[in-house]
Design an enzyme around this catalytic site. Structure first.
Site, short mmCIF file in Angstrom:
data_model
loop_
_atom_site.label_atom_id
_atom_site.label_comp_id
_atom_site.label_asym_id
_atom_site.label_seq_id
_atom_site.Cartn_x
_atom_site.Cartn_y
_atom_site.Cartn_z
N ASP A 191 -4.68 4.49 -4.31
CA ASP A 191 -3.64 3.44 -4.14
C ASP A 191 -3.70 3.00 -3.04
OD1 ASP A 191 -1.85 1.34 -4.55
OD2 ASP A 191 0.02 2.68 -5.46
N HIS A 192 -3.39 1.73 -3.23
CA HIS A 192 -3.75 0.96 -2.23
C HIS A 192 -2.35 1.11 -0.93
CE1 HIS A 192 -5.76 -1.60 -5.15
NE2 HIS A 192 -6.82 -0.78 -4.88
N VAL A 234 1.24 -0.98 -4.64
CA VAL A 234 1.61 0.08 -5.85
C VAL A 234 1.19 0.05 -6.89
CG1 VAL A 234 4.15 0.33 -7.30
CG2 VAL A 234 4.28 -0.79 -4.93
N HIS A 235 -0.24 0.21 -7.21
CA HIS A 235 -1.16 0.13 -8.22
C HIS A 235 -2.04 1.46 -8.35
CE1 HIS A 235 -2.53 -3.98 -6.37
NE2 HIS A 235 -1.61 -4.17 -7.02
N MET A 236 -1.19 2.54 -8.40
CA MET A 236 -1.01 3.81 -8.56
C MET A 236 -2.48 4.29 -9.05
SD MET A 236 0.85 7.65 -9.52
CE MET A 236 1.80 7.39 -7.55
#
Length: 460
Positions: free
Chosen positions: A264-265, A399-401
């Protein structure tokens, strides 16, 4: 018994259900753990109200970003999934992302038709942009374009960064407007885009959380709801998202490597002050972004993005500074009753150095005319150790899992769970590594691709 049972009514699940029932001939049941009805703030593309921890449409998972750094991670609860509560950004993977996965059928050229099929781009035409898909794609313009956008672009040019007029063109990274899946401030998520019109073969059920997949001699033949109800199906597709899909798999005793090695970021928000009037009520929150190379990644490994909504403390304007190609990997473990999520952010000096670089680049943009930085202080910004401390205090996640049930580890290139017949996964959990741009559009593209891959026989 239904032909296809889809678990999860998020971006990929709604897309898959819609495409499978574009034409009659097969029965499809879409199960959503949350409610089916919408709320006004979910239609508002400018609102991030539903990301608040206690909002009824947020699963609000507790997580550890780093040892000692706890966080509440928002995930969409209800039809539309996280695509119904996010910032409504619509960016594709880069060619370096998809081609770097090395998976047959998942190169950038392979994925491009699925993006095109989904989109109706209002700004760019040609074979690489859709013109009649169900999802509108627009960039900030007119009153919806904040005055700070032009200063951002001018500052980026002054610092020598190239222009990237179309963030979805697959070109070199630079400064450009952020595409949005909204029209005049109204969000168009996958549910409102794909689950429309007469669909005689489709049934959608809400408040139907799945406990586990039902197995019969190595084949998935349905699911068991948490209520104990059994639903049989010819094929099961898990589309519950990068947190819930691995939970269902692990509860079913399926899949080595599930919940391991995802990415994720990591990000922080740099607040600043300006003299502009407030943003237009219908203006998208994400307006313009600079994707940049921190030293040895020509595809871009960090991002500075202008937010114009007051969703974090400190005012209306923030620069989100994010590491887009992290080394660090996370884990999800089955918990009782909630999963244990550890991001493992910033474990390497390489990651820490690049996030510092992104923050310092944001500060340079402010100095070049964008606005007046209000944090961190100059003595913090110029000292690696002090800046690392400030980052630790302000660290969050984009929140880019992606990758919690990845292709190659858990599923094959056709999204079939390895070692189990009749079971597929189709959501961002299959993406081997998090893309350099946000994955919302890619979740829809995965739903489009899954609809082509599915091989359920038509009823006689």
């Amino acid at each position: 018994m239904v032909d296809v049972l889809i678990v999860g009514g998020g971006s990929a699940g709604c897309t898959l259900a819609g495409r499978l029932t574009d034409r009659p001939g097969r029965s499809v049941l879409l199960l959503e753990a949350g409610p089916l009805d919408s709320l006004p703030e979910l239609r508002d593309a400018t609102s991030l109200a539903a990301t608040a921890p206690r909002h009824p449409r947020n699963w609000a998972y507790a997580a550890e970003l780093r040892p000692g750094n706890s966080h509440i991670v928002p995930r969409g609860k209800g039809l539309g999934g996280s695509g119904a509560i996010n910032g409504a950004n619509w960016t594709r993977v880069t060619p370096a992302d998809a081609d770097g996965w090395g998976v047959p059928g998942w190169s950038y050229a392979d994925l491009l038709p699925h993006y095109v099929r989904a989109e109706h781009d209002h700004d760019f035409a040609g074979p690489h942009h859709g013109d009649h898909g169900p999802v509108p794609v627009v960039r900030p313009a007119g009153d919806l374009r904040h005055p700070a956008v032009d200063r951002f672009l001018e500052a980026a040019a002054k610092l020598g960064f190239p222009d990237e007029a179309d963030k979805n063109a697959g070109g070199a990274p630079g400064a450009g407007l952020v595409p949005s899946n909204s029209l005049n401030g109204v969000r168009v998520d996958a549910a409102s885009a794909y689950l429309v019109g007469e669909r005689p073969g489709l049934t959608v059920r809400g408040l139907a959380p799945v406990a586990r997949v039902l197995l019969d001699h190595g084949r998935a033949c349905g699911v068991v709801l948490r209520s104990g109800e059994i639903i049989e199906a010819g094929e099961v597709v898990l589309c519950a998202g990068a947190v819930a899909t691995p939970q269902v798999l692990m509860a079913s005793g399926i899949g080595d490597g599930v919940g391991q090695g995802w990415s994720d970021h990591p990000s922080v928000y740099l607040p600043f002050a300006d003299v502009d009037p407030g943003a237009h009520p219908q203006a998208p929150g994400s307006q313009v972004a600079l994707d940049l190379d921190c030293g040895a990644d020509p595809a871009g490994d960090a991002e500075v993005l202008l937010f114009v909504r007051p969703f974090v403390p400190g005012g209306d304007l923030h620069l989100m500074c994010a590491l887009q190609a992290p080394d660090s990997r996370g884990t999800i473990e089955l918990g009782d009753p909630r999963p244990r999520i550890a991001y493992g952010y910033l474990r390497t000096e390489h990651d820490r150095r690049r996030l510092r670089h992104a923050i310092r680049t944001a500060a340079e943009l402010l100095r070049a005319g964008l606005g007046r930085r209000t944090a961190p202080e100059g003595d913090v910004l110029g000292n690696d150790r002090a800046l690392d401390g400030w980052i630790a205090e302000n660290l969050t996640t984009s929140v880019h899992m992606c990758g919690s049930a990845a292709i190659g580890r858990v599923v094959d290139a056709e999204l079939r769970v390895i070692g189990v017949d009749g079971l597929r996964v189709a959501d961002t959990s299959v993406i081997p590594t998090v893309p350099r741009r946000g994955p919302a559009a890619t979740a829809v593209a995965i739903g489009e691709k899954a609809a082509e891959l599915l091989t359920v026989e038509e009823p006689a």
